[in-house]
Design a protein around this motif. Structure first.
Motif, PDB file in Angstrom:
ATOM      1  N   LEU A   1     -67.238  52.625  16.403  1.00 38.30           N
ATOM      2  CA  LEU A   1     -66.664  53.911  16.009  1.00 38.30           C
ATOM      3  C   LEU A   1     -65.414  53.629  15.195  1.00 38.30           C
ATOM      4  CD1 LEU A   1     -66.825  55.927  19.375  1.00 38.30           C
ATOM      5  CD2 LEU A   1     -68.561  55.746  17.580  1.00 38.30           C
ATOM      6  N   TRP A   2     -65.231  54.384  14.105  1.00 43.08           N
ATOM      7  CA  TRP A   2     -64.007  54.242  13.319  1.00 43.08           C
ATOM      8  C   TRP A   2     -63.635  55.573  12.695  1.00 43.08           C
ATOM      9  CZ3 TRP A   2     -68.527  51.594  12.053  1.00 43.08           C
ATOM     10  CH2 TRP A   2     -69.200  52.040  10.918  1.00 43.08           C
ATOM     11  N   ARG A   3     -62.352  55.708  12.410  1.00 44.50           N
ATOM     12  CA  ARG A   3     -61.822  56.936  11.811  1.00 44.50           C
ATOM     13  C   ARG A   3     -62.120  56.947  10.317  1.00 44.50           C
ATOM     14  NH1 ARG A   3     -59.559  60.162  14.917  1.00 44.50           N
ATOM     15  NH2 ARG A   3     -58.551  61.296  13.256  1.00 44.50           N
ATOM     16  N   PRO A   4     -62.294  58.116   9.745  1.00 42.79           N
ATOM     17  CA  PRO A   4     -62.493  58.190   8.293  1.00 42.79           C
ATOM     18  C   PRO A   4     -61.212  57.828   7.548  1.00 42.79           C
ATOM     19  CG  PRO A   4     -62.401  60.391   9.237  1.00 42.79           C
ATOM     20  CD  PRO A   4     -62.329  59.431  10.382  1.00 42.79           C
ATOM     21  N   ARG A   5     -61.394  57.316   6.335  1.00 44.68           N
ATOM     22  CA  ARG A   5     -60.267  57.027   5.447  1.00 44.68           C
ATOM     23  C   ARG A   5     -60.464  57.862   4.189  1.00 44.68           C
ATOM     24  NH1 ARG A   5     -62.226  51.971   6.950  1.00 44.68           N
ATOM     25  NH2 ARG A   5     -62.935  51.558   4.841  1.00 44.68           N
ATOM     26  N   ALA A   6     -59.555  57.758   3.264  1.00 41.29           N
ATOM     27  CA  ALA A   6     -59.603  58.579   2.045  1.00 41.29           C
ATOM     28  C   ALA A   6     -60.912  58.392   1.277  1.00 41.29           C
ATOM     29  CB  ALA A   6     -58.412  58.259   1.155  1.00 41.29           C
ATOM     30  N   THR A   7     -61.453  57.188   1.258  1.00 39.52           N
ATOM     31  CA  THR A   7     -62.657  56.914   0.465  1.00 39.52           C
ATOM     32  C   THR A   7     -63.848  56.496   1.318  1.00 39.52           C
ATOM     33  OG1 THR A   7     -61.981  54.624   0.155  1.00 39.52           O
ATOM     34  CG2 THR A   7     -61.283  56.206  -1.533  1.00 39.52           C
ATOM     35  N   LYS A   8     -63.758  56.627   2.635  1.00 35.21           N
ATOM     36  CA  LYS A   8     -64.832  56.189   3.522  1.00 35.21           C
ATOM     37  C   LYS A   8     -64.938  57.122   4.713  1.00 35.21           C
ATOM     38  CE  LYS A   8     -67.623  52.895   5.190  1.00 35.21           C
ATOM     39  NZ  LYS A   8     -69.003  53.126   5.000  1.00 35.21           N
ATOM     40  N   TRP A   9     -66.159  57.527   5.021  1.00 36.29           N
ATOM     41  CA  TRP A   9     -66.386  58.356   6.202  1.00 36.29           C
ATOM     42  C   TRP A   9     -66.175  57.521   7.461  1.00 36.29           C
ATOM     43  CZ3 TRP A   9     -70.286  55.540   8.197  1.00 36.29           C
ATOM     44  CH2 TRP A   9     -71.196  54.955   7.321  1.00 36.29           C
TER      45      TRP A   9
ATOM     46  N   ARG B   1     -66.997  67.450  -0.698  1.00 37.26           N
ATOM     47  CA  ARG B   1     -66.193  66.418  -0.029  1.00 37.26           C
ATOM     48  C   ARG B   1     -67.053  65.224   0.352  1.00 37.26           C
ATOM     49  NH1 ARG B   1     -62.031  67.827   3.869  1.00 37.26           N
ATOM     50  NH2 ARG B   1     -61.801  65.565   3.914  1.00 37.26           N
ATOM     51  N   TRP B   2     -68.295  65.483   0.829  1.00 36.75           N
ATOM     52  CA  TRP B   2     -69.193  64.366   1.148  1.00 36.75           C
ATOM     53  C   TRP B   2     -69.484  63.549  -0.113  1.00 36.75           C
ATOM     54  CZ3 TRP B   2     -70.181  61.774   5.235  1.00 36.75           C
ATOM     55  CH2 TRP B   2     -70.205  62.371   6.496  1.00 36.75           C
ATOM     56  N   ARG B   3     -69.608  64.263  -1.224  1.00 34.74           N
ATOM     57  CA  ARG B   3     -69.901  63.599  -2.494  1.00 34.74           C
ATOM     58  C   ARG B   3     -68.789  62.617  -2.883  1.00 34.74           C
ATOM     59  NH1 ARG B   3     -70.286  67.757  -6.132  1.00 34.74           N
ATOM     60  NH2 ARG B   3     -72.112  68.590  -5.113  1.00 34.74           N
ATOM     61  N   GLU B   4     -67.563  62.854  -2.432  1.00 32.17           N
ATOM     62  CA  GLU B   4     -66.456  61.939  -2.698  1.00 32.17           C
ATOM     63  C   GLU B   4     -66.690  60.572  -2.042  1.00 32.17           C
ATOM     64  OE1 GLU B   4     -62.803  63.781  -1.453  1.00 32.17           O
ATOM     65  OE2 GLU B   4     -63.194  65.570  -2.680  1.00 32.17           O
ATOM     66  N   PHE B   5     -67.457  60.545  -0.948  1.00 34.97           N
ATOM     67  CA  PHE B   5     -67.756  59.297  -0.260  1.00 34.97           C
ATOM     68  C   PHE B   5     -68.960  58.579  -0.871  1.00 34.97           C
ATOM     69  CE2 PHE B   5     -65.999  61.993   3.253  1.00 34.97           C
ATOM     70  CZ  PHE B   5     -64.769  61.368   3.306  1.00 34.97           C
ATOM     71  N   ASP B   6     -69.858  59.330  -1.502  1.00 28.14           N
ATOM     72  CA  ASP B   6     -71.067  58.735  -2.086  1.00 28.14           C
ATOM     73  C   ASP B   6     -71.473  59.525  -3.319  1.00 28.14           C
ATOM     74  OD1 ASP B   6     -73.499  57.604  -2.736  1.00 28.14           O
ATOM     75  OD2 ASP B   6     -74.312  57.713  -0.707  1.00 28.14           O
ATOM     76  N   GLU B   7     -71.294  58.927  -4.485  1.00 28.51           N
ATOM     77  CA  GLU B   7     -71.608  59.616  -5.744  1.00 28.51           C
ATOM     78  C   GLU B   7     -73.104  59.873  -5.916  1.00 28.51           C
ATOM     79  OE1 GLU B   7     -71.678  55.646  -8.559  1.00 28.51           O
ATOM     80  OE2 GLU B   7     -69.801  56.692  -8.218  1.00 28.51           O
ATOM     81  N   LYS B   8     -73.952  59.204  -5.123  1.00 29.82           N
ATOM     82  CA  LYS B   8     -75.401  59.398  -5.212  1.00 29.82           C
ATOM     83  C   LYS B   8     -75.918  60.427  -4.203  1.00 29.82           C
ATOM     84  CE  LYS B   8     -76.232  54.712  -6.828  1.00 29.82           C
ATOM     85  NZ  LYS B   8     -76.886  53.440  -6.506  1.00 29.82           N
ATOM     86  N   LEU B   9     -75.024  61.142  -3.543  1.00 30.50           N
ATOM     87  CA  LEU B   9     -75.410  62.081  -2.488  1.00 30.50           C
ATOM     88  C   LEU B   9     -76.464  63.080  -2.962  1.00 30.50           C
ATOM     89  CD1 LEU B   9     -74.857  62.993   0.447  1.00 30.50           C
ATOM     90  CD2 LEU B   9     -73.193  64.581  -0.501  1.00 30.50           C
TER      91      LEU B   9
ATOM     92  N   TYR C   1     -69.023  60.995   9.825  1.00 35.10           N
ATOM     93  CA  TYR C   1     -68.298  62.270   9.794  1.00 35.10           C
ATOM     94  C   TYR C   1     -67.052  62.139   8.935  1.00 35.10           C
ATOM     95  CZ  TYR C   1     -64.389  60.734  12.729  1.00 35.10           C
ATOM     96  OH  TYR C   1     -63.265  60.108  13.206  1.00 35.10           O
ATOM     97  N   PHE C   2     -66.487  63.282   8.607  1.00 37.49           N
ATOM     98  CA  PHE C   2     -65.121  63.319   8.082  1.00 37.49           C
ATOM     99  C   PHE C   2     -64.418  64.503   8.713  1.00 37.49           C
ATOM    100  CE2 PHE C   2     -67.230  65.932   4.821  1.00 37.49           C
ATOM    101  CZ  PHE C   2     -66.352  66.999   4.688  1.00 37.49           C
ATOM    102  N   GLU C   3     -63.103  64.538   8.587  1.00 37.95           N
ATOM    103  CA  GLU C   3     -62.313  65.600   9.191  1.00 37.95           C
ATOM    104  C   GLU C   3     -61.958  66.648   8.148  1.00 37.95           C
ATOM    105  OE1 GLU C   3     -59.162  63.129  10.661  1.00 37.95           O
ATOM    106  OE2 GLU C   3     -60.112  62.963  12.631  1.00 37.95           O
ATOM    107  N   ASP C   4     -62.059  67.903   8.552  1.00 38.70           N
ATOM    108  CA  ASP C   4     -61.660  69.040   7.723  1.00 38.70           C
ATOM    109  C   ASP C   4     -60.719  69.871   8.584  1.00 38.70           C
ATOM    110  OD1 ASP C   4     -61.834  70.713   5.347  1.00 38.70           O
ATOM    111  OD2 ASP C   4     -62.959  72.122   6.612  1.00 38.70           O
ATOM    112  N   GLY C   5     -59.433  69.542   8.511  1.00 37.16           N
ATOM    113  CA  GLY C   5     -58.485  70.157   9.434  1.00 37.16           C
ATOM    114  C   GLY C   5     -58.833  69.703  10.838  1.00 37.16           C
ATOM    115  N   PRO C   6     -58.935  70.637  11.807  1.00 41.65           N
ATOM    116  CA  PRO C   6     -59.287  70.250  13.174  1.00 41.65           C
ATOM    117  C   PRO C   6     -60.797  70.043  13.368  1.00 41.65           C
ATOM    118  CG  PRO C   6     -58.923  72.597  13.081  1.00 41.65           C
ATOM    119  CD  PRO C   6     -58.583  72.053  11.710  1.00 41.65           C
TER     120      PRO C   6
END
Length: 155
Positions: free
Chosen positions: A35-43, A124-132, A65-70
């Motif tokens: 398990l790991w926390r999301p970063r600016a460029t990685k979920w 926002r998901w697309r920011e993690f993967d341009e091929k989404l 996952y990524f976080e969107d506020g809470p």
């Protein structure tokens, strides 16, 4: 469809094997790895525990996952294969669940993002993967964006 031809998804047996290895690493390490926390460029990854829609038993899965506020945001994509993953069907039947994050456990309630919210979260998901979008085009149905909202824990 042109963009869908430019992406390749590994065979289903490989995808399922990778999921099994990830779960195994999590279990063997006692939850210290996997398990790991999301970063600016990685979920990030979390462990979602739902109630089985038929069995009523707890079922757990590790998801991106990524976080969107809470809120925590997931994609219901079934490894880009057809159909809905079992965890999504379980959440539809029983929207209250728990998630394990690297910093602890949270009680959540699931809902589908729709309309403008879905478009914003998809972008926002697309920011993690341009091929989404190309991966999503491989499916005959639209991938559902799931929002896990915090809920108070019953006393």
């Amino acid at each position: 469809m042109e963009s869908a031809r430019r992406v390749r998804v590994p065979p289903r047996w490989f995808v399922r094997g990778a999921w099994a290895v990830h779960r195994g690493i999590y279990r063997i390490s006692g939850g210290r790895l996997g398990l790991w926390r999301p970063r600016a460029t990685k979920w990030g990854t979390l462990r979602l525990t739902t109630l089985g829609r038929r069995s009523g038993r707890e079922r757990s899965v590790i998801l991106a996952y990524f976080e969107d506020g809470p809120d925590l945001v997931l994609l219901s994509m079934n490894g880009w294969g057809e159909g809905e993953p079992a965890w999504r069907l379980n959440l539809r039947a029983h929207p209250e669940a728990t998630v394990e994050l690297p910093d602890g456990v949270r009680a959540v309630r699931a809902r589908e993002a729709v309309g403008d919210e879905r478009a914003r979260l998809w972008a926002r998901w697309r920011e993690f993967d341009e091929k989404l979008d190309a991966y999503a085009a491989l499916r005959s149905t639209e991938s559902v964006v799931i929002v896990l909202e915090p809920r108070p824990v019953a006393a």
